[in-house]
Design an enzyme around this catalytic site. Sequence first.
Site, short mmCIF file in Angstrom:
data_model
loop_
_atom_site.label_atom_id
_atom_site.label_comp_id
_atom_site.label_asym_id
_atom_site.label_seq_id
_atom_site.Cartn_x
_atom_site.Cartn_y
_atom_site.Cartn_z
N HIS A 67 -8.13 10.23 -28.84
CA HIS A 67 -9.40 10.23 -29.59
C HIS A 67 -9.23 11.04 -30.88
CE1 HIS A 67 -13.68 9.95 -30.18
NE2 HIS A 67 -13.63 11.21 -30.57
N ASN A 94 -6.53 8.19 -22.87
CA ASN A 94 -7.03 7.72 -24.17
C ASN A 94 -6.66 8.75 -25.24
OD1 ASN A 94 -8.56 6.16 -26.04
ND2 ASN A 94 -10.27 7.60 -25.83
C1 GRF Z 1 -6.51 6.28 -33.70
O1 GRF Z 1 -7.02 7.13 -34.70
C2 GRF Z 1 -6.95 6.70 -32.34
O2 GRF Z 1 -7.17 8.08 -32.24
C3 GRF Z 1 -8.28 5.99 -32.19
O3 GRF Z 1 -8.10 4.75 -32.84
C4 GRF Z 1 -7.06 4.87 -33.81
C5 GRF Z 1 -6.05 3.83 -33.46
O4 GRF Z 1 -5.02 3.74 -34.37
N1 GRF Z 1 -8.65 5.87 -30.81
P1 GRF Z 1 -3.74 2.86 -34.05
O5 GRF Z 1 -4.24 1.44 -33.72
O6 GRF Z 1 -3.03 3.48 -32.89
O7 GRF Z 1 -2.92 2.87 -35.31
#
Ligand code: GRF
Length: 227
Positions: free
Chosen positions: A131, A129
């Site tokens: 984050h 994941n």
């Molecule tokens: C990112 O900031 C990621 O860290 C978090 O959700 C956001 C997703 O952005 N888990 P994207 O859909 O990849 O543009």
Amino acid sequence: MRYRSRFGLLISGRGSNMQALVRAVRQDHIPADIAFVGSDNPQALGLIWAREQGIETFVVDYQSIFQRINSGSGPTRSLIPRIIAEMKLLEQLKRYDFDLLCLAGFMRILTSRFIDVVSPNPDCPSIMNIHPSLLPAFPGVDGYGNTLRYGCRVGGCTVHFVDKGKDTGPIIGQRTFVIESSDTLDSICTKGLKLEHQLYPLCVRLFFEGRLQVKLNSAGHRIVFVQ
Ligand code: GRF
């Protein structure tokens, strides 16, 4: 016979991390192929992009499952619909052969049961994941917002393996940025996302190069060693 490793992606929204990972695969920076892009949200913008790229996609519409089942009260309201949605998600995943599942802005909490099926060995985890905070600070939603509101002088992003806790799994990589007094939520999200798009492909690459090892340390934490 399958020669190359494969990974699947789960997204909920715009999918910019998914795009960074797909680009890295296409530029041969990750020695693996993309098996699928799945989403809990039929409106996810990233799905349109993935289809345009010729990547197989699927949707398990969590919202409509929740609406259909959420007539009861107590545990029926929360856990049962989630389990049913995850069963459907697992049915989809079973159609593919893959070695790693990457959550890329997938805004659903996975149950322990799901983790037991997809990533049964905590010493060889296979769900990652990304984050938007420097874990273990600010788990949960709105990592960048919480970092800013707390008044932190640095922020960052973390790629970690998924365990059964809330953003508690072994940390693979982190990147930081400085927070200036002139920064806004928009500006720190921009700084953070730019780093996310570098960090996630790097961590997936290390995984497929076989360079990540998870071991228990003397403090009882599972930590990642990078070789
Ligand atoms: C990112 O900031 C990621 O860290 C978090 O959700 C956001 C997703 O952005 N888990 P994207 O859909 O990849 O543009």
